[in-house]
Design an enzyme around this catalytic site. Structure first.
Site, PDB file in Angstrom:
ATOM      1  N   HIS A 141       7.967   7.702   8.904  1.00 22.47           N
ATOM      2  CA  HIS A 141       8.375   6.348   8.564  1.00 22.47           C
ATOM      3  C   HIS A 141       7.324   5.844   7.449  1.00 22.47           C
ATOM      4  O   HIS A 141       7.843   4.934   6.645  1.00 22.47           O
ATOM      5  CB  HIS A 141       8.375   5.516   9.766  1.00 22.47           C
ATOM      6  CG  HIS A 141       9.686   5.699  10.431  1.00 22.47           C
ATOM      7  ND1 HIS A 141      10.230   4.677  11.017  1.00 22.47           N
ATOM      8  CD2 HIS A 141      10.349   6.716  10.432  1.00 22.47           C
ATOM      9  CE1 HIS A 141      11.407   5.126  11.454  1.00 22.47           C
ATOM     10  NE2 HIS A 141      11.449   6.521  11.562  1.00 22.47           N
ATOM     11  N   HIS A 183      12.861  16.220  16.311  1.00 24.20           N
ATOM     12  CA  HIS A 183      13.645  15.637  17.650  1.00 24.20           C
ATOM     13  C   HIS A 183      13.569  16.650  18.766  1.00 24.20           C
ATOM     14  O   HIS A 183      14.247  16.447  19.881  1.00 24.20           O
ATOM     15  CB  HIS A 183      14.967  15.184  17.338  1.00 24.20           C
ATOM     16  CG  HIS A 183      14.984  13.897  16.448  1.00 24.20           C
ATOM     17  ND1 HIS A 183      16.422  13.339  15.922  1.00 24.20           N
ATOM     18  CD2 HIS A 183      14.180  13.098  15.917  1.00 24.20           C
ATOM     19  CE1 HIS A 183      15.969  12.182  15.056  1.00 24.20           C
ATOM     20  NE2 HIS A 183      14.847  11.977  15.108  1.00 24.20           N
ATOM     21  N   THR A 205      13.392  21.139  26.889  1.00 22.45           N
ATOM     22  CA  THR A 205      11.783  21.297  26.513  1.00 22.45           C
ATOM     23  C   THR A 205      11.221  19.780  25.922  1.00 22.45           C
ATOM     24  O   THR A 205      11.038  19.930  24.697  1.00 22.45           O
ATOM     25  CB  THR A 205      11.436  22.280  26.125  1.00 22.45           C
ATOM     26  OG1 THR A 205      12.407  22.395  24.554  1.00 22.45           O
ATOM     27  CG2 THR A 205      11.883  23.398  26.739  1.00 22.45           C
ATOM     28  N   ASP A 236       9.668  23.131  19.740  1.00 23.15           N
ATOM     29  CA  ASP A 236      10.226  24.611  19.560  1.00 23.15           C
ATOM     30  C   ASP A 236      11.576  24.355  18.957  1.00 23.15           C
ATOM     31  O   ASP A 236      11.942  23.183  18.352  1.00 23.15           O
ATOM     32  CB  ASP A 236      10.442  25.104  21.151  1.00 23.15           C
ATOM     33  CG  ASP A 236      11.102  24.293  22.047  1.00 23.15           C
ATOM     34  OD1 ASP A 236      11.661  23.304  21.529  1.00 23.15           O
ATOM     35  OD2 ASP A 236      10.982  24.520  23.188  1.00 23.15           O
TER      36      ASP A 236
HETATM   37  C1  HEM Z   1      18.699  11.781  10.182  1.00 23.62           C
HETATM   38  C2  HEM Z   1      17.447  11.416  10.252  1.00 23.62           C
HETATM   39  C3  HEM Z   1      17.125  10.702  11.390  1.00 23.62           C
HETATM   40  C4  HEM Z   1      17.589   9.518  12.303  1.00 23.62           C
HETATM   41  C5  HEM Z   1      18.805   8.969  11.988  1.00 23.62           C
HETATM   42  C6  HEM Z   1      16.574   9.524  13.115  1.00 23.62           C
HETATM   43  C7  HEM Z   1      16.439   8.448  14.202  1.00 23.62           C
HETATM   44  C8  HEM Z   1      15.555   8.411  15.117  1.00 23.62           C
HETATM   45  C9  HEM Z   1      15.738   7.301  16.322  1.00 23.62           C
HETATM   46  C10 HEM Z   1      17.012   6.546  16.308  1.00 23.62           C
HETATM   47  C11 HEM Z   1      14.795   7.357  17.245  1.00 23.62           C
HETATM   48  C12 HEM Z   1      14.764   6.675  18.290  1.00 23.62           C
HETATM   49  C13 HEM Z   1      13.563   5.778  18.247  1.00 23.62           C
HETATM   50  C14 HEM Z   1      13.203   5.081  19.358  1.00 23.62           C
HETATM   51  O1  HEM Z   1      14.374   4.656  20.254  1.00 23.62           O
HETATM   52  O2  HEM Z   1      12.041   4.577  19.690  1.00 23.62           O
HETATM   53  C15 HEM Z   1      13.973   8.608  16.809  1.00 23.62           C
HETATM   54  C16 HEM Z   1      12.837   9.090  17.334  1.00 23.62           C
HETATM   55  C17 HEM Z   1      12.130  10.236  16.741  1.00 23.62           C
HETATM   56  N1  HEM Z   1      12.190  10.601  15.481  1.00 23.62           N
HETATM   57 FE1  HEM Z   1      13.825  10.234  14.335  1.00 23.62          FE
HETATM   58  N2  HEM Z   1      15.290  10.160  13.135  1.00 23.62           N
HETATM   59  C18 HEM Z   1      15.550  11.117  11.755  1.00 23.62           C
HETATM   60  C19 HEM Z   1      14.881  12.128  11.247  1.00 23.62           C
HETATM   61  C20 HEM Z   1      13.391  12.241  11.729  1.00 23.62           C
HETATM   62  C21 HEM Z   1      12.474  13.102  11.157  1.00 23.62           C
HETATM   63  C22 HEM Z   1      12.857  13.621   9.623  1.00 23.62           C
HETATM   64  C23 HEM Z   1      11.414  12.989  11.804  1.00 23.62           C
HETATM   65  C24 HEM Z   1      10.113  13.693  11.517  1.00 23.62           C
HETATM   66  C25 HEM Z   1       9.919  14.599  10.524  1.00 23.62           C
HETATM   67  C26 HEM Z   1      11.711  12.351  12.896  1.00 23.62           C
HETATM   68  C27 HEM Z   1      11.034  12.132  13.905  1.00 23.62           C
HETATM   69  C28 HEM Z   1      11.203  11.438  15.236  1.00 23.62           C
HETATM   70  C29 HEM Z   1      10.280  11.555  16.488  1.00 23.62           C
HETATM   71  C30 HEM Z   1       9.150  12.213  16.390  1.00 23.62           C
HETATM   72  C31 HEM Z   1      10.937  10.725  17.269  1.00 23.62           C
HETATM   73  C32 HEM Z   1      10.535  10.430  18.761  1.00 23.62           C
HETATM   74  C33 HEM Z   1       9.601   9.189  18.565  1.00 23.62           C
HETATM   75  C34 HEM Z   1       8.878   8.881  19.935  1.00 23.62           C
HETATM   76  O3  HEM Z   1       9.054   9.661  21.081  1.00 23.62           O
HETATM   77  O4  HEM Z   1       8.108   7.759  20.165  1.00 23.62           O
HETATM   78  N3  HEM Z   1      12.945  11.944  12.723  1.00 23.62           N
HETATM   79  N4  HEM Z   1      14.491   9.041  15.434  1.00 23.62           N
END
Ligand code: HEM
Length: 328
Positions: free
Chosen positions: A63, A191, A247, A252
């Site tokens: 972000h 994810h 997991t 992974d």
């Molecule tokens: C299509 C693109 C993406 C969408 C729509 C998206 C959307 C989201 C949403 C809605 C969450 C949940 C946030 C929450 O409820 O706290 C999330 C979590 C997360 N996203 Fe994405 N995301 C995208 C791409 C990415 C990318 C490219 C990365 C990193 C390179 C990423 C890393 C993460 C991680 C690690 C989590 C877990 C965060 C946590 O456990 O605190 N996301 N994402």
């Protein structure tokens, strides 16, 4: 330069982001030799104490970097005059542990070498270490970024995708940051760790005619479990589910394998497994973890090096949540 002469020089000088920053893997080897060791030690302690830190920090990194490059603009606190990036709606769910980690590293590094290491480099380095600590690839990042002089909530929204957007829209957001469909599919593999709050996928499991059945393509037992888990999500906003149900704490390729069997959590996760432009990449990464790790590491390095702030257009912040000229 020779073929377009002064005109090109003028264009380059007018667009500072086009000037190549002097990034290097051992940027701090002379000015702060303890940087890497200090960072790794604090990251390790934090991840052991709070195992959700890795996912939170990876999301914080993404972000930050998608909005005008990796420049720690997401760490700046809002003031009564200016609402900063971290208070944009999409960033409000970024976890405190990730911000806390960067503060701890910055404090320790400032004691050893004051005013040398940027907050943006700390965020990039911490993310790199955490990804490999939880099982992911070794990522060779470079350092030498400067921290931003700007952080504005209004710059955030159109740079980051939302789960319920169409695949066209999501792809166009990544393309606007010069990231290809292939890089997008690899990056979303993040994810494989972490979790999502129920409100992010509630419409999939509760809305419309599918209420008692299962959202299109979602495994019915999985949908039923999610409905149970999220039954009170409007009252208890903290309710969350793992992004990778099998997991959740391990980096992974299970995320891609899940998608193919209806275990995608967010609508956007599910969509990339079935869209014509992305399906074959999901199949590849589901079958071949090395291919995923290679692609993820390359894409993460690319994201980390885009639009890097150079000497004149940034600073090494003394505190990550304030510009150096902050007057209160
Ligand atoms: C299509 C693109 C993406 C969408 C729509 C998206 C959307 C989201 C949403 C809605 C969450 C949940 C946030 C929450 O409820 O706290 C999330 C979590 C997360 N996203 Fe994405 N995301 C995208 C791409 C990415 C990318 C490219 C990365 C990193 C390179 C990423 C890393 C993460 C991680 C690690 C989590 C877990 C965060 C946590 O456990 O605190 N996301 N994402």
């Amino acid at each position: 330069m020779k073929s377009c002469g002064l005109r090109c020089l003028f264009i380059l000088l007018s667009f500072p982001f086009l000037l190549q920053a002097n990034l290097s893997p051992d940027y701090y080897s002379k000015t702060c030799p303890e940087f890497d060791q200090t960072l790794v030690q604090i990251v390790t302690e934090k991840q052991i104490a709070a195992p959700t830190t890795a996912a939170g920090t990876l999301r914080l990194f993404f972000h930050d970097c998608m909005v005008d490059g990796c420049d720690a603009s997401i760490l700046v606190a809002s003031t009564p005059r200016k609402t900063s990036e971290r208070d944009a709606d999409i960033n409000r769910s970024l976890p405190g542990d990730a911000f806390d980690l960067i503060t701890r590293i910055k404090t320790a590094v400032e004691l050893k070498c004051p005013n040398v290491v940027s907050c943006s480099d700390i965020l990039v380095g911490a993310t790199r270490s955490l990804v490999s600590m939880v099982g992911g690839p070794k990522i060779n990042v470079k350092f030498g970024r400067k921290d931003s002089l700007v952080s504005d909530m209004n710059r955030v929204e159109r740079k980051l995708a939302r789960p319920n957007m169409t695949m066209d829209h999501i792809i166009s957001i990544f393309e606007s940051s010069d990231l290809t469909v292939q890089e997008m599919v690899a990056l979303v593999g993040a994810h494989t760790i972490g979790f999502s709050h129920c409100k992010e996928f509630a419409s999939r499991i509760f809305d419309g005619e599918n209420q008692s059945g299962s959202p299109e393509g979602m495994n019915p037992k999985y949908a039923a479990e999610l409905r149970k888990l999220c039954a009170n999500y409007t009252k208890d906003e903290e309710m969350s589910a793992f992004n990778d149900v099998f997991t959740p704490g391990k980096f992974d390729n299970m995320y891609y394998r899940n998608l193919k069997h209806g275990y995608g959590l967010l609508a956007s996760d599910h969509a990339i497994a079935f869209d014509n432009r992305t399906r074959s990449l999901v199949d590849l990464y589901a079958a071949n973890e090395t291919a995923f790790f290679d692609a993820f590491a390359k894409a993460m390095v690319k994201v980390s090096e885009q639009k890097v702030k150079t000497e004149k257009h940034g600073e090494v912040r003394r505190r990550c949540d304030q510009y150096n000229d902050y007057k209160g």
